[in-house]
Design a protein around this motif. Structure first.
Motif, PDB file in Angstrom:
ATOM      1  N   UNK A  82       0.811  -1.222   0.000  1.00 47.88           N
ATOM      2  CA  UNK A  82       0.000   0.000   0.000  1.00 47.88           C
ATOM      3  C   UNK A  82       0.845   1.273   0.000  1.00 47.88           C
ATOM      4  N   UNK A  83       2.182   1.132   0.118  1.00 45.33           N
ATOM      5  CA  UNK A  83       3.067   2.287  -0.016  1.00 45.33           C
ATOM      6  C   UNK A  83       3.550   2.461  -1.461  1.00 45.33           C
ATOM      7  N   UNK A  84       3.350   1.474  -2.302  1.00 45.89           N
ATOM      8  CA  UNK A  84       3.832   1.527  -3.697  1.00 45.89           C
ATOM      9  C   UNK A  84       2.758   2.156  -4.577  1.00 45.89           C
ATOM     10  N   UNK A  85       3.089   3.306  -5.199  1.00 49.39           N
ATOM     11  CA  UNK A  85       2.104   3.996  -6.032  1.00 49.39           C
ATOM     12  C   UNK A  85       2.074   3.481  -7.466  1.00 49.39           C
ATOM     13  N   UNK A  86       2.996   2.574  -7.813  1.00 49.41           N
ATOM     14  CA  UNK A  86       2.993   1.998  -9.152  1.00 49.41           C
ATOM     15  C   UNK A  86       3.530   2.898 -10.236  1.00 49.41           C
ATOM     16  N   UNK A  87       4.158   4.023  -9.862  1.00 54.86           N
ATOM     17  CA  UNK A  87       4.693   4.947 -10.860  1.00 54.86           C
ATOM     18  C   UNK A  87       6.121   4.589 -11.263  1.00 54.86           C
TER      19      UNK A  87
END
Length: 236
Positions: free
Chosen positions: A41-46
């Motif tokens: 949930x800390x990974x924004x996928x950018x």
């Protein structure tokens, strides 16, 4: 939910920590010498961390993962700031490797100044430099004792221009530079090495470290040494 997050190949990861510094959300940490995605949930996928990895050990995957929680990320970063905790890798965010395109510095009037920076990459400290980076491929390398840039007035134009640079001080840094330099030379296509050092005897350690690194790398890399006096003149 199914969404895009990063995945880290531990076999390729060398634990340099550059990706952890590049991740603004604090999603990556170094555990047992390897980079880890600590929380989905800390990974924004950018993928700010992807281009920073010198080993190409990070890629995207589509999988079941918790939704990105921006509020949790902000709370976590605020907590670190309040407690004085540093980056999860134990390094400095400013050590993220990146290439730089030299350009003329602009005055307030818009007219270019006569002297422009010739720095083409970051970081420059030998201790902080990644072992592998795209900008090392086919590069002419400058290994500079850090005092030389202050003693020699036209350092950027005469030495730094068209070179990638690594700097250090063998007298003050408690480290054998030859080991790190050997790794950089062995794993990259370095065309030549120029060493700039001061005339003071202790500065000969920088020249020796480079000579040892070239020998240990097993490569035939042309090397030249420029010795600079404390008054800024070139001795040899």
């Amino acid at each position: 939910m199914i969404r895009r997050v990063i995945e880290i190949d531990e076999e390729k990861c060398n634990g340099c920590g550059i990706c952890a510094n590049a991740c603004h959300e604090g999603a990556i940490g170094i555990v047992d010498g390897k980079a880890k995605l600590m929380r989905d949930d800390y990974c924004d996928g950018l993928g700010d961390c992807l281009p920073s990895c010198p080993k190409n050990a990070i890629h995207f995957v589509e999988r079941e993962a918790a939704a990105y929680d921006e509020a949790a990320v902000k709370a976590n970063m605020a907590k670190k700031q309040n407690t004085g905790a540093g980056p999860v890798s134990g390094g400095c965010p400013g050590s993220m490797a990146r290439a730089i395109q030299p350009k003329a510095v602009q005055q307030q009037t818009g007219a270019p100044v006569e002297v422009a920076s010739q720095l083409r990459q970051w970081p420059v400290q030998i201790q902080l430099a990644p072992i592998m980076a795209p900008y090392f491929d086919g590069a002419d390398l400058l290994v500079a004792a850090d005092c030389t840039a202050y003693a020699y007035g036209n350092f950027h134009q005469d030495f730094l221009k068209d070179h990638m640079v690594l700097i250090g001080c063998t007298k003050l840094d408690d480290q054998d530079y030859s080991e790190k330099l050997t790794e950089i030379l062995a794993h990259n296509n370095i065309k030549s090495v120029t060493v700039t050092r001061m005339i003071v005897p202790c500065c000969g350690g920088m020249q020796y470290a480079v000579e040892q690194a070239i020998a240990k790398s097993g490569k035939d890399i042309p090397m030249k040494t420029v010795i600079i006096s404390t008054d800024g003149s070139i001795v040899s």
